[in-house]
Scaffold this motif. Structure first.
Motif, short mmCIF file in Angstrom:
data_model
loop_
_atom_site.label_atom_id
_atom_site.label_comp_id
_atom_site.label_asym_id
_atom_site.label_seq_id
_atom_site.Cartn_x
_atom_site.Cartn_y
_atom_site.Cartn_z
N MET A 109 -0.06 -7.61 -1.93
CA MET A 109 -0.84 -6.30 -1.11
C MET A 109 1.28 -5.72 -1.34
N ALA A 110 1.69 -6.92 -0.75
CA ALA A 110 3.48 -5.79 -1.04
C ALA A 110 3.25 -4.98 -2.15
N LEU A 111 3.24 -6.00 -3.27
CA LEU A 111 3.20 -4.86 -4.49
C LEU A 111 2.45 -3.41 -4.94
N GLY A 128 0.10 -2.51 -3.22
CA GLY A 128 -1.09 -1.38 -1.87
C GLY A 128 -1.74 -2.24 -1.85
#
Lengths: 556, 556
Positions: A460-462, A464
């Motif tokens: 999700m951090a990379l 979205g």
């Protein structure tokens, strides 16, 4: 019927610097009585473990053999050796042994996790030994960067093991017991089966320096300062804190301890008797009354930790205190690899304030707590072991330490985490491999590093996160339009319309065309919507977000 | 009517090492004609910019003044100086000037982003100058770690500026032009208004060493190797590549270039004539036929980049090649702060294979491309400027460089990004502050660093994500039960039931009790559900996840 044997197994610490956890066993195969040395933590980072609170060695192997474990021994009170004791004790439920200061820290950690403090037994140093199962274990004082560090002398029917714990060869450590070559020579006299040794500084070619050398340099530095002086080091480095405080006192400054961890450590050290004659300190709330040129603050946060006192001062006022142009900030510490950016952030913030920052690049204001290459060699020579087992290091350190031993003909054993070594014979023998790994403390839950939870967070951090909700009515027809929410994604893409709108439009058209077979099958429909949404996003913003599809079916 | 003035403004590079972008202006206030020096990138990291592809200086200020910009000048072809030219050119649309090799790289970057290569104009070195608006700009050769680096000599009606670009004082740089003190003395003769200087190595106390010194050491090292030799350095360090390749050739080894960036750089360097006599190389696909002791691979990935050749070799086979026990891997490079863990990961992987890793800790196999403290001082002395403006550094570097100048009486200007300095008078004067910042290239979209997009991703990485969907029917009553999906969160919490189930149950009970006022108000209902879900999660797993609530209303 198999013979009795002596085994060594690292579950943590042999393959990384951190989360130390070593196991020794004696007995028949699969019936060995076991002892555990250290239960430490490693620290998470954004790269591999975002949002994780602490990292432990995976102790599943121990847990399954709980009834065979005699005890846990803690060599010293650094977090990477004692930090997991409260968190993991409930899965082992065996007695814990430590010396007074280490024990005080361990007891607090037990209580913090709802266990009884008196599960931690306080023991006296060598030559006293704890008799437990087939083992006799003694805590032999050894110098390091925290008081009361001990090497363990582990006697077994198959011979004596010397487990150094973390150590340096310091005959003048300011606080605590000096390194005592005579004692080690005596310990080695009956013969040492294996030396299990710290490997951290095996690549440092010059012999380590004593803690005593930094005192005069720090004193000179503080004496020459005109504004407020603020110094940081590890909270547990009691000797350094004393040196710093004495330098402040000698310069006529009032000494203030800032940061909970630091005040706690000094209190424990005084209460357990390892720290004597520490200069009188001033409570932080009284410091604002003192002219800044008469103040010396000792603060937490030598590694740039965002919540520690140093970072707070770098951001502005902290407990009424504030750094100003002409003040000095001293890092009496080394930056641990991986923390460079956090430390640089603080140095630059101080630079903007006009504060002069002094770090350890000159070599004058810090010495390492670990034995350098020549010191390791000296320890080999003192203990003359049959085998050398390097521990407390990344793979490269262990491998280099084996090479170092080989220079003087020592039989080295390269045994990273999970490699069980049988030490009974005349040559070490790999007796098997054990699954090892990492356990994450995530909030209040222990999860496996490979469970996929943290992997999903990294994704999700990379990439979205995209949420799609679709309602299907009682006749298996879409009800209204699909709804799309984006989290951590650009609002506008190539077509200059909101990304969510573009995706909703695509999904809506798709649903309008979708045949009945698809609409009745949640899995297939989800997958089709996910693929379309991701491809649409990719066309718009050049990224394929993590995508969650929720299909709600109205039922009659 | 205001007088004409000469201004300096950094939009990037003065406050970090990276994303260089400097502006000079001449004219009446707010009518100055402008030139831009360098359009570079910085690189993202997981800590502050997960998922981001590249970082640029925020050029909003320039974009608003586009019609006043005469040109962009690129000092050299490092990514932190040329990397953004293709991405940002469309927002400026002005001519770009560079020397041949730099220009070849810049042209490729323009084409990659759909612009015309011939917007990049190739210029000859000093004493030639580009006449443009009120400026005359010359590219004066200066030594660095990439060919054709140039300091800019910028003549204005208010005087001459020397903008060093990145430089070192190397009179024997192996490839490219040596540092020429005589030329700089000549350039300084008419008087230098301001020296705008690289500050990267201001904390390095000993004078820098020439590129020529590493050759014999590397040659010795390679000659003594028995297995395959693999070496890495920055792909753009053409001189080092030549040194490495020649060492391989001298040892009778076939030289192979691995990694797209490296092959490209060597090709550009040969084609533009800056690289001559590079040893013949072998295509990677032919290397497998050669005995390993006759091979020397030059590979990308000196900073531990996961996709580069070094990391691929550390993970196993790459293009049919594989490292083995007895091979040697040489880091002919320095690890940039922040990359330590990635590099250590590779070293440990090689250690597990039995590969001997040699790094720059001995100082024998790498020299820096930047001027050290004594070299900076020498440049001050050569150019005898009226003012010194340190650039290319974090705040601490700039501040220290000002101090260094002060040692010989130089008037230093500490002007971090956004500080506009008027250089017209006899003393530098801060003429104003400009909003600066960072622009992220995220997929194919440029977003502002403060837009909140990346912040949301970081929050999901730290806290996980919870999705709640609720359907409200035509009578404003909940239809069915709320649905909860978790992403990046432990499956089981304190009550040993699935987290999603526990939250759904809580939300369901809450909705059953909810009064009509709440059920008709999407905002209030969302907020209430969000708060309850987060608190429930906190009780279960000790974490409050990022939470998205989707309320779907059926309408009649």
């Amino acid at each position: 019927m198999s013979a009795e044997r002596l085994i060594y197994l690292a579950l943590g610490g042999a393959g990384e610097i951190g989360m130390n956890c070593y196991v020794y066993g004696y007995g028949r195969e699969e019936e060995e009585r076991l002892i555990v040395v250290d239960l430490g933590v490693a620290f998470p980072d954004m790269d591999s473990s975002p949002g994780v609170d602490l990292i432990f060695a995976d102790i599943a192997w121990l847990e399954e053999r709980r009834e065979r474990i005699e005890a846990v021994f803690i060599t010293h009170a650094h977090e990477d050796h004692v930090g997991a004791v409260g968190h993991l004790w409930g899965r082992l439920r065996v007695p814990v042994y430590a010396r007074a200061f280490t024990g005080a820290i361990a007891r607090r950690k037990m209580e913090d996790q709802g266990h009884l403090a008196d599960e931690v037994h306080i023991v006296q140093p060598w030559p006293e030994q704890v008799n437990i199962g087939p083992f006799k274990v003694g805590f032999a004082p050894i110098s390091h960067s925290i008081p009361e560090s001990s090497g363990l002398v582990i006697d077994t029917p198959a011979g004596r093991i010397v487990h150094t714990g973390d150590f340096k060869r310091d005959t003048d450590p300011v606080v605590g017991e000096p390194f005592d070559p005579e004692m080690w020579r005596e310990i080695a006299k009956p013969g040492v089966k294996a030396l299990v040794s710290d490997s951290t500084n095996v690549f440092s070619k010059v012999a380590g320096r004593s803690e005593i050398v930094v005192g005069p340099e720090i004193e000179k530095l503080v004496a020459g300062a005109s504004g407020m002086v603020v110094a940081t080091t590890f909270a547990s480095n009691i000797a350094r804190l004393k040196t710093l405080a004495e330098a402040g006192q000698a310069a006529g400054r009032s000494v203030v301890l800032l940061g909970r961890a630091m005040r706690r450590m000094v209190t424990e050290a005084i209460e357990t008797g390892v720290l004597k004659d520490f200069p009188k300190t001033l409570p932080p709330e009284d410091a604002a009354q003192i002219p800044r040129e008469n103040l010396m603050l000792l603060v937490t946060g030598s590694q740039g930790e965002r919540r520690a006192a140093s970072a707070q001062l770098a951001r502005g006022k902290y407990l009424g205190l504030e750094m100003k142009e002409g003040d000095m900030f001293l890092f009496s510490s080394k930056t641990i690899p991986g923390n460079e950016k956090g430390v640089a952030r603080i140095i630059n913030a101080f630079s903007e304030m006009g504060v002069d920052v002094v770090d350890d690049s000159s070599g004058l204001y810090h010495v390492s707590g670990h034995a350098n290459r020549p010191d390791l060699k000296a320890m080999h020579e003192l203990t003359k072991p049959q085998f050398l087992i390097p521990m407390h290091g990344e793979h490269r350190h262990l491998r280099e330490h084996v090479k170092l031993g080989a220079e003087t003909g020592l039989t080295g054993v390269l045994a990273p985490n999970g490699t069980m070594v049988d030490l009974s014979g005349n040559a070490p023998r790999v007796a098997g491999y054990v699954d090892t790994g990492r356990t994450y403390l995530d909030g209040s839950v222990q999860v496996g590093a490979m469970d996929g939870i943290v992997r999903d967070r990294i994704r999700m951090a990379l990439n979205g996160h995209l949420l799609i909700t679709v309602i299907i009515d009682e006749e298996d027809e879409p009800l209204g339009d699909p709804w799309c929410e984006v989290m951590g994604l650009p609002e506008l893409g190539r077509s200059k319309a909101p990304l969510a709108d573009v995706i909703e439009e695509e999904l809506s058209q798709f649903l309008g065309r979708a045949d009945d077979d698809l609409l009745v099958d949640d899995d297939k429909l989800s997958e089709a919507l996910r693929r379309l949404a991701r491809n649409t996003a990719n066309g718009e913003i050049g990224k394929k977000p993590e995508t969650t599809v929720v299909i709600s079916r109205l039922t009659t």
